[in-house]
Scaffold this active site. Sequence first.
Site, PDB file in Angstrom:
ATOM      1  CG  HIS A 131      39.199  46.062  47.226  1.00 18.59           C
ATOM      2  ND1 HIS A 131      40.413  45.892  47.610  1.00 18.59           N
ATOM      3  CD2 HIS A 131      38.712  44.957  46.512  1.00 18.59           C
ATOM      4  CE1 HIS A 131      40.543  44.668  47.807  1.00 18.59           C
ATOM      5  NE2 HIS A 131      39.412  43.985  47.052  1.00 18.59           N
ATOM      6  CB  CYS A 153      38.946  42.034  44.720  1.00 22.45           C
ATOM      7  SG  CYS A 153      37.186  41.833  44.872  1.00 22.45           S
TER       8      CYS A 153
END
Length: 178
Positions: A131, A153
Amino acid sequence: MRWLLALFCLSVASVSQAAFTETIIRKPVEPSAVANQPLIDKVLVIKSERRLQLISRGEPLKTYRISLGKQPKGTKEREGDSKTPEGLYWLDWRKVSDRFNLAMHISYPNISDAARARREGVSPGGMIMIHGTPINEDYPEWYFHTLDWTEGCIAMRNNDMREVWDMVKDGTLIEIRP
């Protein structure tokens, strides 16, 4: 014998998830843009170098600087350990995120991750994504770009994430190395 059946069922389930993907956010694509776009066969992440590479026909096409989980060494073992997983996964769906702009989901946990977590009696976690960075007036984008700050992430600058979003299709293999 039961564990063999469970292993077989998990492997069938993981393969079926990779084979049937759906793009959540669909954006119109001009035919000429598709013809000029190189095919990305694989996304390669090398955690120790904080690098994400787009691979086309076995050759690196583009390289980006990334940020990882707050505990970057070692593979993800359980939910909440702030580690980025290691292994082979699929980029199986995507979304526009209120917090992190564009986000592409990584199919963690795979069958090995799930089996290890089950043996250890812990939850493997999930919702691991590639992301962008938050848009925040108090903390500019460059602040996030130099830190390992996620919960597991892989984070990129928003402009870089936009490029990856446009070039990488759902169902692409992602390999995450130590």
